[in-house]
Write an enzyme that holds these catalytic residues in place. Structure first.
Site, PDB file in Angstrom:
ATOM      1  CD  GLU A   1      13.043  77.590  87.778  1.00 41.83           C
ATOM      2  OE1 GLU A   1      12.241  78.348  87.170  1.00 41.83           O
ATOM      3  OE2 GLU A   1      14.227  77.436  87.420  1.00 41.83           O
TER       4      GLU A   1
ATOM      5  CD  GLU B   1      14.542  78.459  81.114  1.00 45.86           C
ATOM      6  OE1 GLU B   1      14.708  79.407  80.317  1.00 45.86           O
ATOM      7  OE2 GLU B   1      13.809  78.539  82.127  1.00 45.86           O
TER       8      GLU B   1
END
Length: 367
Positions: free
Chosen positions: A274, A159
């Protein structure tokens, strides 16, 4: 890549109907049919995130991991804050237990995540400012050394993109960017590969799948980052696409397929890392919410698995009972019911999502 044809789109639309039909026979079919068997039949992998506080208390959860998964990934145990909250005191106890669980059940374990701006000890940024890249390097080197020969697939950087921060190249305003500069991402991959040349290093990111301006901007920035890393000769193996879907936001298979094609065109592998599907925007009955979750899962997974660069799928957990969307107070549904976000409900009964996942894996092109 296999093109996203009208047949694929019709498959996506009809997948939830298949899921509803198959759910009726859940108690008999799941004995013979498992997610990992469906994945392996096409040389794919299936797995899920786990946390030791969950498996310690729940034998059914442990059995479900053992039966359904080929891979596990720790939710928190390998993040920097969990390992070195106090500088110089590195504690791998929790992370080692995840790796041991995997080994004892014949599973592989992914590493998650070496560098992330959250769950970061407070001492890290001042140390980065004073000492530079060696602080980051020491952490990565120790992490890779500790799991050398035990973990091959790693989320090296997690991220690092945030367009709304308004910085050059849409990089997220993190301690690493502030103190080390924009090349910290490439340096992290290089440090990791030097510490363990056998790893498969992934850049992992969320928000790459919804068909709106927010995710469009993130896709554009991530693709530019990947292109830059490849041009610089950075040893990056692939892109991890998290897959945290929000049913309040649209999904267009053709847009997502084009993005996957662009990533694959760089010579990178792709992993769905995820996956879960947030139903907080829905006010319908549980069965209707399950249908809509399954429809999104089918559309997303059919599209993803049609791209041969995609190596597999991991869901962010197995059961709604332990999903972060149900255990984090700020994430919970306002009506007090469970978010129907994962393949199993809180009682470990299969849901339409399970069948969407199973048939997407089983019907995927062989690798």
């Amino acid at each position: 890549m296999t093109a996203i044809t009208r047949r694929h789109l019709l498959t996506a639309i009809s997948g939830a109907a298949v899921a509803r039909t198959m759910e009726a026979s859940a108690q008999t079919t799941t004995v013979e049919k498992t997610l990992i068997a469906a994945a392996r039949s096409k040389n794919l992998t299936y797995g899920a995130a786990m946390a030791t506080w969950q498996t310690d208390r729940d034998v059914v959860l442990r059995r479900t991991f053992d039966r359904q998964c080929g891979t596990i990934v720790p939710e928190w145990e390998m993040k920097w804050g969990a390992i070195e909250g106090t500088r110089g005191t590195r504690n791998y106890t929790g992370a080692d237990r995840v790796v041991s669980f995997a080994a004892s059940h014949g599973l592989t374990c992914r590493g998650h995540a070496a560098i992330w701006y959250r769950n970061l000890p407070k001492w890290v940024e001042p140390a980065l400012k004073a000492e530079g890249v060696e602080v980051m390097a020491a952490h990565i080197q120790d992490l890779m050394a500790h799991y050398k020969g035990k973990i091959k697939s790693w989320d090296i950087v997690n991220e690092a993109i945030e367009p709304k921060d308004g910085l050059a190249d849409s990089l997220r305003n993190t301690p690493f960017l502030r103190q080390l500069g924009s090349d910290y991402i490439g340096r992290a991959f290089t440090i990791a590969a030097e510490a363990d040349p056998n790893i498969q290093g992934f850049y992992n990111e969320y928000g790459l799948y919804h068909n709106d301006s927010k995710d469009h901007d993130r896709r554009t920035a991530v693709l530019a980052l990947l292109q830059k890393l490849k041009q610089q000769g950075v040893p990056i193996y692939g892109l991890g696409i998290q897959g945290h879907h929000d049913l309040a936001r649209p999904f267009d298979p053709s847009v997502f397929a084009a993005f996957l094609r662009d990533v694959a065109g760089l010579g990178l592998k792709i992993l769905i890392t995820e996956l879960d599907i947030d139903d907080r925007s829905l006010s319908q009955t549980v069965s209707e919410r399950d249908r809509l979750v399954a429809e999104r899962a089918t559309a997303f997974l059919t599209t993803a698995l049609s791209e041969r660069a995609v190596e597999g799928v991991l869901t962010w957990g197995l059961s709604d009972k332990y999903s972060w969307l149900n255990t984090s107070t700020y994430q919970k549904r306002s009506d007090g019911t469970m978010n129907r976000c994962l393949p199993y409900d809180e009682n470990f009964q299969t849901k339409p999502f399970w069948y969407s996942l199973y048939y997407a894996l089983r019907n995927a092109p062989s690798r």
